[in-house]
Every structure is written in C-alpha cells, then in structure tokens.
Write an enzyme that holds these catalytic residues in place. Structure first.
Site, PDB file in Angstrom:
ATOM      1  N   ASN A 581       3.609  -6.727  -0.699  1.00 49.66           N
ATOM      2  CA  ASN A 581       3.904  -5.689  -1.682  1.00 49.66           C
ATOM      3  C   ASN A 581       4.998  -6.143  -2.641  1.00 49.66           C
ATOM      4  O   ASN A 581       5.301  -7.334  -2.745  1.00 49.66           O
ATOM      5  CB  ASN A 581       4.336  -4.405  -0.960  1.00 49.66           C
ATOM      6  CG  ASN A 581       5.648  -4.588  -0.237  1.00 49.66           C
ATOM      7  OD1 ASN A 581       5.873  -5.610   0.408  1.00 49.66           O
ATOM      8  ND2 ASN A 581       6.535  -3.632  -0.342  1.00 49.66           N
ATOM      9  N   CYS A 583       8.144  -5.935  -2.355  1.00 51.60           N
ATOM     10  CA  CYS A 583       9.353  -6.473  -1.711  1.00 51.60           C
ATOM     11  C   CYS A 583       9.043  -7.348  -0.501  1.00 51.60           C
ATOM     12  O   CYS A 583       9.939  -7.632   0.294  1.00 51.60           O
ATOM     13  CB  CYS A 583      10.278  -5.331  -1.321  1.00 51.60           C
ATOM     14  SG  CYS A 583      10.637  -4.194  -2.657  1.00 51.60           S
ATOM     15  N   GLU A 585       7.581  -6.978   2.392  1.00 51.37           N
ATOM     16  CA  GLU A 585       7.652  -6.557   3.790  1.00 51.37           C
ATOM     17  C   GLU A 585       6.375  -5.895   4.299  1.00 51.37           C
ATOM     18  O   GLU A 585       6.233  -5.675   5.497  1.00 51.37           O
ATOM     19  CB  GLU A 585       8.850  -5.613   4.020  1.00 51.37           C
ATOM     20  CG  GLU A 585       8.624  -4.166   3.625  1.00 51.37           C
ATOM     21  CD  GLU A 585       8.871  -3.889   2.176  1.00 51.37           C
ATOM     22  OE1 GLU A 585       9.059  -2.709   1.809  1.00 51.37           O
ATOM     23  OE2 GLU A 585       8.891  -4.846   1.380  1.00 51.37           O
TER      24      GLU A 585
END
Length: 946
Positions: A581, A583, A585
C-alpha cells in the site's frame, strides 16, 4: 510617552513594510520586567553583543574590525527581526530582544559567543529576587479586551490567574506565575479576546525547550480556548468553563453537541438513538489534561468537527463520537461504545486517521488503505484512475499495481501501433492524486508498484527525479519496486536479467517462488528462440546498483519483496499479493475485480508498561477490544467502489499495529542498539500477535468465519510464525530468521482450527505519525529522531524535547540552559556533548546513530509474528553503494516483506538558535529530517495509515 523608531538593515530603510514605501515606520516600545515601558534603543543591543564578544575573545576583540562590523550587522538583523512581524503589537519584551540576539549569534555561526550569552542570561535570571517576580504579577491597570462583537471590557486578570493555575496543576516543573507574567507582558490596551488566549498558549509554549512539562500546560491553555469556542457554538451564547466545571458541563453539553452535529448534516442521525445521558455520564473530563500541546493542536486543527470553521466538538466528545460510530451495529451499543471510548480516550489504542475523521458522520469511510490492480487496456487503466479518485476522496491511502500494463514498444492490436508504456498513465495518476485533496485536508496519496522484470522498470526508477522530461515525472506520487527473489539471486550470482513486456509473458504477474522462477527461465528460453517480440537484457547487478542509487538520490522507489509477501500470505489459496500500500505495511491480494481494503489501528506500547515490563493482562484486554473495533469498521463502512466492498466483505482483513516503541525502550532503560532491544521487539510483538489472533478467533466463534476462510493457511493450522518455513523452503534454506517463541502457540493453533478466524489478516504495523502525536508518544517502531528538534506538520511547527532524557539529566544535575544550547548546536545528538554520561548517550542514541543493522534485526523478529508487514524506515548517516547493498540484501535475507523510506541526513538539521518565540506558525522555521530533496520524518502523504 516617547516612542522611538527603529531602523531596519540597509541604508535609508525603515521598519515599514518594504513592499509599501508609503507606510509609516513601525515604532516599538520595550516592556520591562516590572511591567513598565521604555523607548526602544538599538544601541543597547550593540553594547550587549560587544560585551559577549569581549567575554569570549578577550579585550583585543574591542579593536577588531571583524568584531565591530559583525556587531553592526547582527544589531541590524535583530532590529529587522523585531520590526518585521507585521502583527498589531507595537511592543516587545526584554526577553524577546534577548532571544533575537541569541538567534542572530547562532545563525552567524558564533556559537561560543552565543553560549556565553546564554550563560549570562541564566545568571541574570537566577539573580532576580522573588520580590521581583511578585511585582511582575501585579495587575496592569487600564487594559481592556475587545470581544468578537466589538464590545470592550477590562482585562480579567483574576480569571487568567485561575486558568493558568489549572494549567499548571500537577505539573511540578511549571511556574504558573511565569506564564501569567509573560502573558501580561504581551497584552496591550484594546487587545482582542482571541489574542489574549493566544498569548497564554504562546507564553507556555516558549518554555517547552527547557522544560517538557510546559507542553502540557500549553495544551491546557489551548483547551480553555477550545471550551469557549465549542460551548458557545453548541449553546448558542458566549460561555466559558474552567476544567473544574467540565465534570458537569460535559453532561449538559453532550446531547446538545449530538443535536448540533445532526442539524448541520455532519453527524449520523442514528447517533441520536443512543442513550445519550448514559454515554454522557461515562465521559472522563480529566482525560482532556492528558494531551501534550502537539497532540491537542493537531486534534483541534484537523479532527474536531466544525461548522464554518467554528469547532463544536470537545476532545472527549470526539472520542465518544468515534466510539459510537464503530459500535453502531453492536447489540449492546451503549456498553460497547463506552468500552471503545475507554480505549481511545486512555490512549491505550488509537484508530487510524480515516476512522477518526469519519466515524459517526454521514460519510463513514473508515478504512485506511486500498490496493488495486490496473488492467492492461484503456478502459481498465482509466477505471483504475477513477477508482483512485473515489477512494482518496475520504482519506484513503492507495497502492496501485501497474505491472499488467504493457511496456514501451509493445504492440497495440486495436490500432496496429506501439505502446508508449506505463509512464504516461502514471503521470495522469499522479495529477489525479494532487487534484483530489480530500476536501483540503491533504492531497491524495498514492504509491505505484512495478515488478522488477517489467520492460519499463528503468524509466520507472527515474519518475521522482528533478531532471529530465517533466511529462515523464511524477513528483507527487510515491513509487516502489516489487522485487522477486530470483532477481536478487541473479544479482548475487552475477547473472543477467531480462526485461519483458507483460502482454508477452502473462503468467509472471500471478506467479511467485519456485513457480515464478521456472516460468521466468522458460520465457528467457523462448526469447532466445526469437519467440518474444519486445525484451531487453541487462546485468542484474547493474540494475540493482541503479535501483539503490536512485533510492538514495530521490527516496524512491522503495524496495519491497514479492515472494516473502506471497509465500507467507494466509490467503495464497485465493489469489496473489501484487503490491503493498502507500506505506508498505499492507500485503493483501488484488485483482481487477477486487480492491483490497485494510482497516488499521495501533496499540500504544508504552501505555501497557509496568516496572518490570509489559502488563500482559492489560495488553490482552486492549488487543481484544481493538480487534473487535477494527472488525466492526468493515460492517459500518462506506464503500466508494463496488470492488472495495466486495473484497472487504469476503476477506475482512484488519491491521493491528503498535506505536511508542522507542518510549517503551526509554522507560525500560534499554538502548535501541542492543540485543535486549531486539529481544523486546520480539517478545512484545509476539504478545500482540498472539492476542490478536486469539481475539479474531473468538469473533469467529461469535459472529462466523470470514467467507474465504476455507483453504487458507489458517484453516490448515499454519500460523504466521509457521509460514516462515514456507519461505525458507522456497529459498533453499537461504533465510536468516530467528524462530524462537515463548507463548503456547500449540493451544492457539488448535483453537484456530476449531473456531476459525473472523479476519483473513490481523496484523500490520503502520507509520502512526499523526495518531502518535495525538497520544504523545514516539512514532510506530521508529528510533527517536532527535532529543530536541522542531517538528513540522500541517498544524505548524512544534518544539519537541525528549522528556525521558530531560528527567535523567535533571536527576544528575546536568539540565540547564547551556545544555539546551548544546543540544541545539549538536542537532539534538548527545554523543557530541562531552559532559553527558556514556550510559545516557547510549540509551538516547538518535536514529542516525543507530546502525541500520539493528533496525533490520528488530524488524526481522517482528516480521515472524505478522501476517502482513511493517512500515520500516531505514536510516543511514553516511550512505555508500556498498553499505546500501549490504543493508537491503540483509533485509531480504532476514525475511522482511517490505521496506519503506531510506532516510539520510540533510545538509542542515535543527535550527541552531533559541526555539523560544519561534515555536509557532507565524515566525518559526520548519526543520524536519530529510533525505536529499524529499522525504520528511512526519510524512503528510501517509496519514491514511496513521
């Protein structure tokens, strides 16, 4: 009274606005410490500067042309700073002038002289008698305050005294009289009410750098302002309330607040059907006092609901509104809402930003992250861009898998032409992200992923460069490499790497592990036979070096590992993880028909500590409730695309993470660079993982298993820690991961096999940059950036001092103004300050002092417990090609699924000047850690995950 004019630097220029030659010169009055005033005299500044140079350089400095010229120049700088603010105030305090003198010396690089000046100021402060301070607190006669309606009234000093006393209550290091005196010194006749409130807050903020407890005092003074604004809006008449009043005021206010929000079309009318008196009685007004200033200011600026920019939502009402929205479909709604409220308002757990923004509102888009796959035709490409806009509108963060889109030179059958590749469409996606700015709260945030074998990978690497054809650059979009194991194995073997267009090698997109390697070799053989039309061959190590070079230069593309994400995915029976995604994670399956959705929240680790470590019972209770809250989000959520609703309802993934890791290490006296810290990362994540899986299994027994459960790793008795062996086997044993465990995983495995799981995925560690500010703890799993710095975000610039360090230095008699000055000069790094003991230097080592190998080791220990991934920033103080190569190969070999930003040190760091008087949006210089040209420590693009 005679008021002298003050000239700015430059011949013939006055202190008037230089843009308006006709403006009259600005004139200054100096407010003395005794409350009186005198005319401004810049010669006193010259004298003070001269004495400071004489103190350091000796009598010969008096005859030095360099010193004389510098004194003139610095005096002009100080005068210019004092007269160029442009506000209505035409008076300055003595402290303001001294601050500017110190600032000028620091900026000129005269650090030893500035240090001598700091010492002089501190000695003068200590020399003042208590009687002097009492005299300052006397009421200033004749001052009036102007209300919003234009009416005036005498300045109510007694109420100010009460408000300041409440702000200082329980804060031993905070001097209420000091704040009051500073405030009164800033007041003038006819001052506006909001300016008085601002003066109170700014007075407390100015002392944060020397005493972190002033952050809480500033927060409580801001709270008084919020109460006036909010109560007045809800009750329809001017109202003020002290903190002591709020025990009863909240009860009266809360039902009216709900009514006001519904009438304004902002709150869901269903909230009015709750037992509001019962909920109001559960509010904990005292928890308003738990905010540090940065947290409450962030809440005020960006989270509390408003009507025409007038807030009508108090902090505890905010938490209760979020809790009510999450509890909407519970059978016992009131009790569950109170349970959820308790968790949020105590800061033990915090939902992610989209949930906080939208829960209980008429547009409850509560999910954090969305992952999409873009199809290889015009309709599919523009459908993907359209979905980006719809998903970003209500605060979603996006990860796009662009690998299916054919490369440059590939044949387009419909037109018998050749493709221009993926980059032109990425440019459109970039501009869409800028255009959809979520109602002005922040610009849309998206990350594009491309597999390393894609024909356009080299152009993809250049997307964030500041040179080249702007039509092939995406300055506002994040990018990430989706790297298969085979590529890194070729790098290590010194082999060749072949780039293909996906339309000619359709299998590769959906394959991973040994199946991918076999198919890839088969396509290379087909290319040798001339059966592949478009391809390019390159040395694998050359492409790897370029990937690392561009990562250092631009901060992108990030490096993420396709096979680790897929081989350890619980859902490998039902699809493929094609990207992460925004970021890095989230690792969920995507197809053209299913947009993966994840719902995030984070446990505050430090809130669960006792003297001997983590409170296991409290942590279990927190995680159990948190997982229930995250699961509820799926059912009350507003879905803006059918693809996202379909995926979320079928798989029900959530991502429970953590924050406050660095604070926990400080509290436990564990240096980040130590085996003990790695062990704590392991044990703390093991407990969170165990309780989260247990909680999801409990929900499955209560509510039913998620739809695609059968065939998952869960259904086969393979827990996240067990899936490590699948990755080890695929890599032929080439994996360095500790597999030790402390809890009874056999019992939990049996429970999962019996009861199933409510959620396909349960665990993911997000960055938490914003919600950690609200809770007043360190971000996610990050080491501390600096021990003293100015943090910049959309709410302004905020002085941040490490309270654990300050307490330790106080205990050893080392905390004084000189230490503050030294911390500024040395960028908040202790290793350069000789008088700081070695054990404190080790404990409070900052991010760039921690060898990145320790970050990788700790991340590897966490990763074994996660069914998804973690946002892992890597810090390097002196990057080199060899160091980067070793670091990222180590991350791969240690079983990490993804990495996030590479952060290297910028040319300038913390502002080497006094932070007093610069801690605010009007005149502060934002100072944030950056990689070259890009990446901020508090990345506003990633708040969807926070």
């Amino acid at each position: 009274m005679t008021i002298a004019s003050a000239t700015q630097s430059g011949p013939g220029r006055t202190a008037a606005d230089p843009a308006d030659p006709s403006a009259a010169p600005i004139q200054l009055t100096v407010v003395r410490r005794d409350g009186g005033s005198t005319s401004f005299d810049q010669t006193k500044i010259s004298v003070a500067l001269s004495k400071a140079f004489l103190a350091v350089e000796g009598p010969e400095a008096g005859g030095s042309h360099r010193v004389r010229d510098l004194v003139v120049e610095l005096t002009e700088r100080v005068v210019a700073a004092l007269t160029s603010r442009g506000d209505a105030r035409r008076s300055v305090q003595v402290e303001d002038i001294q601050d500017q003198v110190e600032l000028a010396l620091m900026r000129a690089g005269e650090h030893q002289v500035a240090r001598a000046y700091v010492l002089y100021r501190e000695e003068r402060t200590k020399a003042r008698t208590p009687e002097d301070a009492a005299e300052l607190g006397s009421e200033r006669p004749g001052l009036t305050v102007r209300a919003a309606d234009g009416s005036t009234a005498p300045l109510d000093v007694e109420r100010l005294r009460v408000v300041v006393a409440e702000a200082a209550a329980g804060l031993d290091a905070v001097d209420a009289e000091l704040i009051l005196n500073e405030t009164l010194g800033s007041c003038y006749d006819g001052i506006a009410q909001h300016e008085v409130e601002l003066a109170l807050v700014m007075a407390a903020r100015s002392y944060v750098e020397t005493e972190p407890e002033y952050s809480y005092a500033a927060s409580r003074l801001l709270l008084d302002q919020i109460r006036r604004e909010t109560l007045g809006r809800v009750h329809g008449e001017p109202r003020q309330a002290s903190q002591a009043d709020m025990a009863t005021a909240y009860v009266e206010y809360f039902p009216r607040y709900i009514e006001t929000g519904i009438e304004a079309g902002l709150l869901d009318p269903e909230l009015a059907t709750f037992d509001l008196p019962k909920l109001a009685a559960a509010i904990r007004p005292e928890r308003d006092l738990d905010f540090a200033f940065l947290g409450l200011q962030t809440l005020y600026d960006r989270y509390l609901l408003h009507i025409d920019k007038v807030r009508f939502e108090l902090p505890q009402a905010f938490f209760l509104r979020v809790a009510m929205g999450i509890a909407l479909e519970e059978d016992d709604r009131e009790d569950r809402a109170i349970e959820f409220y308790e968790l949020l308002s105590s800061f033990r757990f915090m939902s992610s930003t989209p949930t906080l923004f939208n829960s209980g509102t008429t547009r409850p888009q509560l999910s954090s992250c969305f992952l999409t796959t873009v199809d290889d035709d015009l309709a599919g490409i523009f459908a993907g861009i359209r979905n980006n806009a719809l998903l970003a509108k209500y605060s979603g963060g996006l990860g796009n898998d662009w690998t299916p889109v054919r490369g440059i030179g590939a044949k387009i059958r419909g037109t018998n032409g050749e493709s221009q590749g993926v980059v032109p469409f990425l440019k459109i996606a970039n501009d869409t992200a800028v255009a959809v700015n979520q109602g002005g709260k922040r610009r849309g945030a998206v990350c594009a992923y491309l597999e390393t074998w894609h024909l356009d990978i080299e152009e993809f690497l250049d997307l964030r460069k500041n040179t080249g054809d702007e039509r092939r650059r995406t300055h506002d979009m994040n990018t990430a490499n989706w790297v298969p194991d085979l590529f890194l194995q070729r790098v290590e073997a010194g082999g060749e790497w072949t780039l293909f267009s996906p339309d000619e090698v359709p299998e590769l997109h959906d394959l991973y592990g040994t199946a991918f390697a076999e198919a890839y070799v088969g396509y290379e053989q087909a290319a040798d036979r001339g059966e592949i039309r478009v391809l390019r061959r390159i040395k694998a190590v050359e492409l790897w070096r370029r990937m690392l070079t561009v990562l250092f230069e631009t901060g992108h593309p990030w490096i993420t590992f396709k096979d680790a994400c897929n081989l350890r995915s619980p859902q490998q029976h039902d699809g493929v993880v094609h990207s992460s995604n925004l970021c890095t994670e989230i690792t969920l399956n995507t197809t053209v028909d299913e947009t993966a959705v994840c719902n995030l929240g984070s446990v505050n680790l430090v809130a669960h500590l006792t003297g001997s470590g983590l409170d296991a019972d409290l942590l279990r209770a927190t995680v159990k409730t948190a997982v229930r809250m995250l699961d509820n989000v799926i059912d009350v959520n507003l879905y803006t695309t059918p693809e996202s609703e379909r995926a979320n309802q079928r798989h029900r993934p959530v991502g429970l993470g953590l924050m406050g890791f660095a604070d926990a290490l400080f509290a436990l006296r564990i240096p980040y660079s130590s085996d003990t810290a790695v062990a704590f990362a392991d044990s703390s994540m093991e407990q969170i993982s165990y309780h989260a899986i247990e909680a999801s299994s409990d929900l499955a027994a209560e509510r039913g298993r998620y739809e695609s459960y059968d065939g998952s790793l869960w259904s086969r008795g393979v827990l996240p820690v067990d899936s490590i062996e699948l990755l080890r086997e695929a890599r032929g044993g080439d994996l360095t991961v500790d597999t030790s465990r402390q809890l009874d995983w056999d019992t939990l495995r049996a429970k999962v096999l019996r009861d199933g799981m409510r959620n396909s995925n349960v665990l993911a560690i997000a960055p938490t940059a914003t919600i950690s500010n609200i809770c007043g703890v360190s971000q996610s799993i990050e080491p501390i950036y600096r021990n003293l710095f100015v943090k910049s975000n959309m709410s302004g610039e905020f002085t941040v001092a490490n309270p654990y360090l300050v307490a330790d230095l106080k205990a050893r008699g080392l905390w004084d103004q000189v230490m503050v000055s030294d911390l500024k000069y040395h960028d908040g790094i202790l290793s350069r300050i000789d008088r700081v003991p070695a054990d404190l230097r080790e404990l409070y080592a900052t991010a760039f002092e921690v060898e990145p190998a320790w970050l990788v080791k700790a991340a590897s220990r966490r990763q074994k417990w996660l069914d998804q991934a973690q946002s892992l920033n890597l810090y390097m103080s002196a990057p080199s090609g060899k160091a980067l190569d070793e670091l990222y190969r180590s991350a791969w070999r240690h079983g990490l699924k993804t990495t996030y930003y590479l952060r290297s040190q910028s040319a300038t760091h913390v502002e080497k000047s006094t932070l007093k008087g610069t801690d605010g949006r009007l005149n502060a210089v934002p100072v944030t850690p950056e990689t070259p040209a890009v990446c901020k420590i508090d990345d506003p693009d990633c708040e969807a995950c926070q």
